[in-house]
Design a protein around this motif. Structure first.
Motif, PDB file in Angstrom:
ATOM      1  N   ALA A   1      62.787  36.299  42.914  1.00  0.00           N
ATOM      2  CA  ALA A   1      64.185  36.716  43.033  1.00  0.00           C
ATOM      3  C   ALA A   1      65.050  35.575  43.568  1.00  0.00           C
ATOM      4  O   ALA A   1      66.183  35.353  43.095  1.00  0.00           O
ATOM      5  CB  ALA A   1      64.285  37.940  43.934  1.00  0.00           C
TER       6      ALA A   1
ATOM      7  N   SER B   1      65.361  32.816  40.801  1.00  0.00           N
ATOM      8  CA  SER B   1      66.225  33.255  39.692  1.00  0.00           C
ATOM      9  C   SER B   1      67.688  33.242  40.107  1.00  0.00           C
ATOM     10  O   SER B   1      68.573  32.872  39.311  1.00  0.00           O
ATOM     11  CB  SER B   1      65.809  34.653  39.229  1.00  0.00           C
ATOM     12  OG  SER B   1      64.512  34.634  38.659  1.00  0.00           O
ATOM     13  N   THR B   2      67.973  33.628  41.352  1.00  0.00           N
ATOM     14  CA  THR B   2      69.355  33.597  41.842  1.00  0.00           C
ATOM     15  C   THR B   2      69.858  32.166  41.908  1.00  0.00           C
ATOM     16  O   THR B   2      71.022  31.876  41.560  1.00  0.00           O
ATOM     17  CB  THR B   2      69.450  34.271  43.212  1.00  0.00           C
ATOM     18  OG1 THR B   2      68.980  35.622  43.111  1.00  0.00           O
ATOM     19  CG2 THR B   2      70.886  34.273  43.719  1.00  0.00           C
TER      20      THR B   2
ATOM     21  N   ASP C   1      69.593  41.134  33.652  1.00  0.00           N
ATOM     22  CA  ASP C   1      68.834  42.233  33.052  1.00  0.00           C
ATOM     23  C   ASP C   1      69.692  42.939  31.992  1.00  0.00           C
ATOM     24  O   ASP C   1      70.745  43.510  32.325  1.00  0.00           O
ATOM     25  CB  ASP C   1      68.420  43.218  34.150  1.00  0.00           C
ATOM     26  CG  ASP C   1      67.414  44.251  33.674  1.00  0.00           C
ATOM     27  OD1 ASP C   1      67.250  44.397  32.436  1.00  0.00           O
ATOM     28  OD2 ASP C   1      66.797  44.910  34.535  1.00  0.00           O
TER      29      ASP C   1
ATOM     30  N   SER D   1      62.682  47.181  45.620  1.00  0.00           N
ATOM     31  CA  SER D   1      63.664  46.161  45.218  1.00  0.00           C
ATOM     32  C   SER D   1      63.941  45.224  46.395  1.00  0.00           C
ATOM     33  O   SER D   1      63.748  45.585  47.569  1.00  0.00           O
ATOM     34  CB  SER D   1      64.971  46.802  44.745  1.00  0.00           C
ATOM     35  OG  SER D   1      65.621  47.458  45.823  1.00  0.00           O
TER      36      SER D   1
ATOM     37  N   GLU E   1      67.062  42.404  47.706  1.00  0.00           N
ATOM     38  CA  GLU E   1      68.422  41.907  47.477  1.00  0.00           C
ATOM     39  C   GLU E   1      68.532  40.471  47.977  1.00  0.00           C
ATOM     40  O   GLU E   1      68.036  40.135  49.068  1.00  0.00           O
ATOM     41  CB  GLU E   1      69.437  42.794  48.198  1.00  0.00           C
ATOM     42  CG  GLU E   1      69.509  44.215  47.647  1.00  0.00           C
ATOM     43  CD  GLU E   1      70.609  45.034  48.311  1.00  0.00           C
ATOM     44  OE1 GLU E   1      71.284  44.485  49.217  1.00  0.00           O
ATOM     45  OE2 GLU E   1      70.807  46.207  47.922  1.00  0.00           O
TER      46      GLU E   1
ATOM     47  N   THR F   1      72.467  39.618  44.251  1.00  0.00           N
ATOM     48  CA  THR F   1      71.625  39.983  43.117  1.00  0.00           C
ATOM     49  C   THR F   1      70.483  40.878  43.596  1.00  0.00           C
ATOM     50  O   THR F   1      70.129  40.874  44.790  1.00  0.00           O
ATOM     51  CB  THR F   1      71.044  38.736  42.432  1.00  0.00           C
ATOM     52  OG1 THR F   1      70.196  38.041  43.369  1.00  0.00           O
ATOM     53  CG2 THR F   1      72.163  37.805  41.968  1.00  0.00           C
TER      54      THR F   1
ATOM     55  N   LEU G   1      66.487  42.272  42.459  1.00  0.00           N
ATOM     56  CA  LEU G   1      65.315  42.267  41.581  1.00  0.00           C
ATOM     57  C   LEU G   1      64.569  43.582  41.786  1.00  0.00           C
ATOM     58  O   LEU G   1      64.150  43.900  42.913  1.00  0.00           O
ATOM     59  CB  LEU G   1      64.389  41.087  41.905  1.00  0.00           C
ATOM     60  CG  LEU G   1      63.161  40.944  41.003  1.00  0.00           C
ATOM     61  CD1 LEU G   1      63.603  40.619  39.575  1.00  0.00           C
ATOM     62  CD2 LEU G   1      62.202  39.873  41.537  1.00  0.00           C
TER      63      LEU G   1
ATOM     64  N   LYS H   1      64.045  40.039  35.677  1.00  0.00           N
ATOM     65  CA  LYS H   1      65.461  39.837  35.398  1.00  0.00           C
ATOM     66  C   LYS H   1      66.303  40.359  36.558  1.00  0.00           C
ATOM     67  O   LYS H   1      65.926  41.307  37.254  1.00  0.00           O
ATOM     68  CB  LYS H   1      65.865  40.556  34.107  1.00  0.00           C
ATOM     69  CG  LYS H   1      65.169  40.044  32.848  1.00  0.00           C
ATOM     70  CD  LYS H   1      65.579  38.615  32.525  1.00  0.00           C
ATOM     71  CE  LYS H   1      64.966  38.163  31.209  1.00  0.00           C
ATOM     72  NZ  LYS H   1      65.382  36.798  30.810  1.00  0.00           N
ATOM     73  N   LEU H   2      67.451  39.749  36.761  1.00  0.00           N
ATOM     74  CA  LEU H   2      68.327  40.089  37.882  1.00  0.00           C
ATOM     75  C   LEU H   2      69.402  41.088  37.473  1.00  0.00           C
ATOM     76  O   LEU H   2      69.937  41.031  36.353  1.00  0.00           O
ATOM     77  CB  LEU H   2      69.013  38.825  38.421  1.00  0.00           C
ATOM     78  CG  LEU H   2      68.120  37.730  39.002  1.00  0.00           C
ATOM     79  CD1 LEU H   2      68.972  36.520  39.375  1.00  0.00           C
ATOM     80  CD2 LEU H   2      67.359  38.234  40.243  1.00  0.00           C
ATOM     81  N   SER H   3      69.736  41.938  38.413  1.00  0.00           N
ATOM     82  CA  SER H   3      70.923  42.796  38.299  1.00  0.00           C
ATOM     83  C   SER H   3      71.967  42.280  39.277  1.00  0.00           C
ATOM     84  O   SER H   3      71.635  41.705  40.324  1.00  0.00           O
ATOM     85  CB  SER H   3      70.579  44.250  38.603  1.00  0.00           C
ATOM     86  OG  SER H   3      69.680  44.768  37.646  1.00  0.00           O
TER      87      SER H   3
END
Length: 381
Positions: free
Chosen positions: A187, A190-191, A218, A275, A277, A307, A309, A321-323
């Protein structure tokens, strides 16, 4: 007793002049040997030395006459007492080269010091050259804080900031929110990649489609990726790609050099069960020039991004994938009421825009945050 001195001869050194009559030598010897009137009974060492010398000369003259050849006395030896009025000795003579070497060393040091100072501060020379940086034919005027294409961050606090992605450092990962240490590290990474692709990638900055950034999001997150795609295609005040991406119109402004300065912090915490953050708060400083120009302006963008994960076993999500949970931004030195999907910097030579109103804002102050949608006047760039 007195003797006469022939012309050009010294009476103190009888062996350094012309010939002395034989009768005078004989008379002198007889008086010395007989102890006659005027002769000292005990001659001094000087007298004995002279007497011996005269006898030798007399014998030499007699031998020359008997041999039928002319006789001339040998010139006196050029003898002088050692070290007495002979000029400077070896040590005294060596003093001058040493002084010369010391002087040369001092001059060499001064020359090196001068070169070093001019290298570090060339303005000490260029500021006083006619036709220099300040204009032709006069004393040059040079503003050390004025940015140039070669020094685009001159006069900015960002001068000491990290270059680009080097300023986005990751905290040490550990398990959180039911996610393993490896998942938390994913996470974080990816951020970081999202921040780089959205704010540092040259293609994104030129206004091109930020495909690498979009691919990190995502596609199963409801509405988010589609909203960003629409904002890129048809930017409006409500759908503005600047909410996620830093973009400039290449016909208006281009990056000066290839360095963007970066400063900020990244943290993480447990989210909903299953999850994690990630919270990112970063400021990016962009040095810009007009196409074909050399006047530098800087635009400052600060982003606060959260973000998430998710574990796809617990959520409707795509693994890895990130939200996007939240995205906020502040812009310094960009037109406030233009919504075409680009940042619009103001250059020093531009006609001043009408006052935008609002409070004075220091875009480098990371302790203050300006609310979204408000306009203000930057105090520095």
């Amino acid at each position: 007793m007195s003797t006469s001195t022939p012309p050009g001869e010294s009476s103190e050194h009888p062996d350094q002049g012309g010939s002395v009559p034989d009768e005078q030598w004989a008379d002198f010897i007889r008086q010395a040997e007989s102890g006659g009137a005027g002769a000292p009974k005990e001659p001094s060492a000087r007298a004995r030395m002279v007497t011996a010398r005269l006898r030798a000369l007399d014998e030499e003259a007699a031998q020359a006459r008997g041999a039928g050849r002319p006789w001339r006395r040998k010139p006196a030896e050029p003898w002088q007492p050692e070290g007495w009025r002979t000029g400077p000795g070896p040590q005294a003579g060596a003093g001058r080269p040493r002084k010369g070497r010391r002087l040369a060393a001092v001059l060499g040091f001064c020359a090196i010091l001068g070169i070093f100072v001019v290298t570090m501060r060339p303005s000490l020379v260029t500021d006083h050259l006619p036709g220099g940086a300040g204009g032709a034919g006069g004393v040059a005027e040079f503003d050390e804080d004025r940015p140039t294409p070669a020094r685009p961050f001159e006069g900015s606090p960002a001068l000491s900031w990290a270059d680009g992605a080097e300023g986005i450092e990751l905290p040490e990962a550990e398990a959180a929110g039911g996610m393993s240490r490896a998942e938390v590290e994913r996470a974080l990474r990816s951020t970081r990649q999202l921040l780089i692709a959205a704010n540092l990638d040259p293609a994104t900055l030129r206004g091109e489609r930020p495909g690498a950034a979009l691919d990190l999001l995502d596609p199963l997150q409801k509405g988010e990726r589609k909203r960003l795609e629409r904002s890129l295609a048809e930017p409006t005040e409500e759908q503005d790609p600047l909410m996620m991406f830093s973009r400039f119109d290449p016909d208006e402004a281009q990056l000066a050099g290839d360095v963007v300065k970066t400063r900020g912090v990244m943290t993480f915490e447990a989210g909903d069960p299953g999850s994690v953050e990630v919270h990112a708060d970063y400021t990016f400083v962009y040095p810009l020039v007009k196409p074909g120009g050399d006047e530098v302006a800087r635009t400052i963008v600060r982003r606060r991004l959260t973000t998430v994960l998710h574990d796809p076993k617990r959520f409707e999500a795509t693994g890895g994938k990130l939200s996007i949970r939240t995205s906020d931004q502040n812009f310094g030195n960009s037109a406030c009421e233009v919504n075409d999907g680009f940042l619009h910097p103001s250059f020093p030579s531009d006609t001043p825009a009408p006052g935008a109103g609002g409070d004075d804002v220091d875009p480098y102050d990371r302790d203050a945050w300006q609310s979204d949608g408000s306009c203000g006047t930057v105090t520095r760039t």
